[in-house]
Design an enzyme around this catalytic site. Structure first.
Site, PDB file in Angstrom:
ATOM      1  N   PRO A   2       0.839  -1.212   0.000  1.00 14.33           N
ATOM      2  CA  PRO A   2       0.000   0.000   0.000  1.00 14.33           C
ATOM      3  C   PRO A   2       0.870   1.258   0.000  1.00 14.33           C
ATOM      4  O   PRO A   2       1.819   1.348   0.774  1.00 14.33           O
ATOM      5  CB  PRO A   2      -0.789  -0.107   1.311  1.00 14.33           C
ATOM      6  CG  PRO A   2      -0.407  -1.385   1.950  1.00 14.33           C
ATOM      7  CD  PRO A   2       0.763  -1.960   1.240  1.00 14.33           C
ATOM      8  N   GLU A   3       0.564   2.176  -0.883  1.00 12.09           N
ATOM      9  CA  GLU A   3       1.286   3.452  -0.900  1.00 12.09           C
ATOM     10  C   GLU A   3       0.368   4.550  -0.387  1.00 12.09           C
ATOM     11  O   GLU A   3      -0.777   4.292  -0.028  1.00 12.09           O
ATOM     12  CB  GLU A   3       1.825   3.730  -2.305  1.00 12.09           C
ATOM     13  CG  GLU A   3       2.813   2.633  -2.718  1.00 12.09           C
ATOM     14  CD  GLU A   3       3.814   3.081  -3.766  1.00 12.09           C
ATOM     15  OE1 GLU A   3       4.121   4.272  -3.842  1.00 12.09           O
ATOM     16  OE2 GLU A   3       4.290   2.213  -4.517  1.00 12.09           O
ATOM     17  N   HIS A  92      -3.343 -15.000   9.674  1.00 15.76           N
ATOM     18  CA  HIS A  92      -2.593 -13.747   9.677  1.00 15.76           C
ATOM     19  C   HIS A  92      -3.378 -12.579  10.255  1.00 15.76           C
ATOM     20  O   HIS A  92      -3.007 -11.431  10.068  1.00 15.76           O
ATOM     21  CB  HIS A  92      -2.090 -13.385   8.271  1.00 15.76           C
ATOM     22  CG  HIS A  92      -1.425 -14.516   7.567  1.00 15.76           C
ATOM     23  ND1 HIS A  92      -0.235 -15.069   8.014  1.00 15.76           N
ATOM     24  CD2 HIS A  92      -1.777 -15.221   6.475  1.00 15.76           C
ATOM     25  CE1 HIS A  92       0.105 -16.061   7.207  1.00 15.76           C
ATOM     26  NE2 HIS A  92      -0.812 -16.185   6.272  1.00 15.76           N
ATOM     27  N   ARG A 111       2.935 -10.852   5.805  1.00 14.18           N
ATOM     28  CA  ARG A 111       4.398 -10.719   5.815  1.00 14.18           C
ATOM     29  C   ARG A 111       4.921 -10.041   7.072  1.00 14.18           C
ATOM     30  O   ARG A 111       6.131  -9.989   7.291  1.00 14.18           O
ATOM     31  CB  ARG A 111       4.857  -9.989   4.549  1.00 14.18           C
ATOM     32  CG  ARG A 111       4.460 -10.816   3.305  1.00 14.18           C
ATOM     33  CD  ARG A 111       4.908 -10.167   2.031  1.00 14.18           C
ATOM     34  NE  ARG A 111       6.366 -10.119   1.946  1.00 14.18           N
ATOM     35  CZ  ARG A 111       7.016  -9.542   0.957  1.00 14.18           C
ATOM     36  NH1 ARG A 111       6.352  -8.981  -0.026  1.00 14.18           N
ATOM     37  NH2 ARG A 111       8.339  -9.526   0.950  1.00 14.18           N
ATOM     38  N   ARG A 154      23.489  17.714  -2.107  1.00 20.24           N
ATOM     39  CA  ARG A 154      23.406  16.286  -2.396  1.00 20.24           C
ATOM     40  C   ARG A 154      23.651  16.063  -3.884  1.00 20.24           C
ATOM     41  O   ARG A 154      23.489  16.961  -4.691  1.00 20.24           O
ATOM     42  CB  ARG A 154      22.026  15.735  -2.012  1.00 20.24           C
ATOM     43  CG  ARG A 154      21.777  15.801  -0.526  1.00 20.24           C
ATOM     44  CD  ARG A 154      20.358  15.432  -0.142  1.00 20.24           C
ATOM     45  NE  ARG A 154      20.055  14.016  -0.334  1.00 20.24           N
ATOM     46  CZ  ARG A 154      19.060  13.395   0.302  1.00 20.24           C
ATOM     47  NH1 ARG A 154      18.303  14.048   1.153  1.00 20.24           N
ATOM     48  NH2 ARG A 154      18.820  12.131   0.082  1.00 20.24           N
TER      49      ARG A 154
END
Ligand SMILES: [Zn+2]
Length: 273
Positions: A2-3, A92, A111, A154
């Site tokens: 999921p983002e 789960h 997971r 950077r």
């Protein structure tokens, strides 16, 4: 995984169904996700009502009565769904909050890279891990000027800067690829070789791709469901992500895949410079 748009879609779908509901009982079925599930503070949520559900980056913040906030991160495969309390426990299902009205809010995470913990509401944004998050890309505070500022001193590839959660919270791989495509920037372009107008353009495209994904209901790649457990309802039109070898929708050249900082990265060699 999921983002940010998926988490925001989940937040919007769950908030009206959680607000005002009282937690009657808390069940913990595993000891640890990415970090241990703390029995005592989670158990002490029983008896409290949900006030509202907020989001910071990819963290969901459920504010409860008595100045407690339940923080949830879905990790790689977490799903947070509201189901009938009588439905049998699923594999789960690590954490379940039984609510008044006969439903339970369950966290499944095969997971186990997710997180769930309780913090005092007042200090939740100022304490780790939330304190380390960069600027929120949605909500009006973010622009390409923030990226230009973060790039000073950077020399990393621009995509690495976008994926640095300490710079911008929660853009994620899919939307970084898509935003760079729309901005016409090669993912590996060093950040010290990007002009101010191009940073501003990139900031605008980051906001646009995230907002479009939220409007479309999230990108269903895998392991994503909304708060009601519905899957695969929506699919955002992705221009480059996962499309190696396919023609660029803008110029027709073949989309290329490279690995950048360990992540699959898709771009058009014709229109991204
Ligand atoms: Zn192209």
């Amino acid at each position: 995984m999921p983002e940010l748009p998926e988490v925001e879609v989940l937040r919007r779908s769950l908030e009206p169904r959680l607000s005002g509901r009282r937690i009657e009982r808390v069940a913990i079925h595993v000891r640890a996700l990415r970090a241990p599930l703390a029995r005592r503070p989670l158990g002490a949520l029983a008896g409290r009502r949900f006030l509202h559900l907020d989001r910071r980056g990819k963290y969901l913040l459920a504010a409860l009565e008595g100045e407690r906030t339940l923080v949830v991160h879905l990790g790689m495969s977490g799903r947070l769904t509201l189901v009938p309390a009588a439905l049998p426990r699923e594999p789960h299902e690590h954490l379940a909050l039984f609510l008044d009205g006969g439903e339970r809010l369950r966290l499944r995470d095969p997971r186990r890279f997710g997180l769930a913990f309780v913090r005092p509401t007042a200090g939740v944004l100022a304490a780790p891990p939330l304190a380390h998050l960069g600027i929120e890309p949605l909500g009006g505070a973010f622009s390409g000027d923030d990226l230009a500022r973060a790039a000073r001193g950077r020399r990393c590839p621009v995509k690495s800067l976008l994926l640095d959660a300490g710079v911008v919270a929660g853009i994620g791989n899919i939307y970084a690829c898509e935003a760079l495509f729309r901005a016409g920037l090669r993912p590996d372009r060093p950040v010290d070789r990007i002009s101010r107008p191009r940073w501003r353009r990139l900031g605008e495209t980051v906001i646009a791709v995230l907002e479009e994904a939220i409007a479309a209901g999230g990108t269903t790649i895998q392991d994503y469901t909304d708060g009601a457990g519905r899957e695969g309802l929506f699919r955002v039109a992705l221009a480059v992500y996962g499309r190696d070898g396919e023609p660029c929708p803008r110029c027709g050249r073949a989309i290329r895949r490279v690995v950048l900082a360990g992540r699959g990265t898709w771009y058009c060699p014709g229109c991204q410079r």
